[in-house]
Design a protein around this motif. Sequence first.
Motif: not given
Length: 159
Positions: A7-18, A40-43, A49-55, A62-64
């Motif tokens: 599982t890759e962790l990366r910063a979330a972006g607009e592309v991930d919102l849906e 609003a959490e993104l900026d 905001v970090t997403v975990a991506v698998h396949d 997770l948001a802090t």
Amino acid sequence: MTGPATTELRAAGEVDLEAIVALDVTGFAADAWDRDAWAAELDGPGRRVTVAVHDGAVVGVLATMTLGDVSDLVRVVVRPDARRSGVARALLDDAFGAARAAGADRMLLEVSALNRGAIGFYVDAGFTQIDERPRYYKDGSAALVLRRALGPSCNWSPS
Ligand SMILES: CC(C)(COP(=O)(O)OP(=O)(O)OC[C@H]1O[C@@H](n2cnc3c(N)ncnc32)[C@H](O)[C@@H]1OP(=O)(O)O)[C@@H](O)C(=O)NCCC(=O)NCCS
């Protein structure tokens, strides 16, 4: 198989919102945040905001919010079929490091007293209860306020 190794962790972006909104519904149903709330959490100030991506699919988020020496864990959710494989723990460990690097010395969160699964997760990660807010949630349940020291270095471990 889902898990930290695949599982890759990366910063979330607009592309991930849906995908994030769809994931949030699986964890919080009617209380899930909508697209605007997540955007609003993104900026927002101190937000991360970090997403975990698998396949290629978002399986966790997770948001802090880190301001000064306090980091607030504002949201964590993992897709039901990916739970109990360490995804949330990987996201949380990543958030601990980022919060520490931003100058925080503790992380705080609120969790429903009825959410035994999440409480188990937080206790396993070293959080302890420091307070309780009665009738905090819409369903009348109390919020437990949990805290976890972040420590000054990467050698710190929960006692
Ligand atoms: C809470 C949640 C984020 C945990 O995600 P997860 O990826 O399954 O957690 P992990 O696999 O990283 O768990 C790490 C450890 O935490 C503890 N833990 C996790 N889920 C638990 C549960 N349901 N009950 C008891 N302990 C649990 C265990 O010790 C686990 O280690 P183990 O699986 O080796 O026993 C997930 O259940 C979820 O999305 N729930 C719905 C949303 C939610 O309630 N979010 C928190 C609101 S404040």
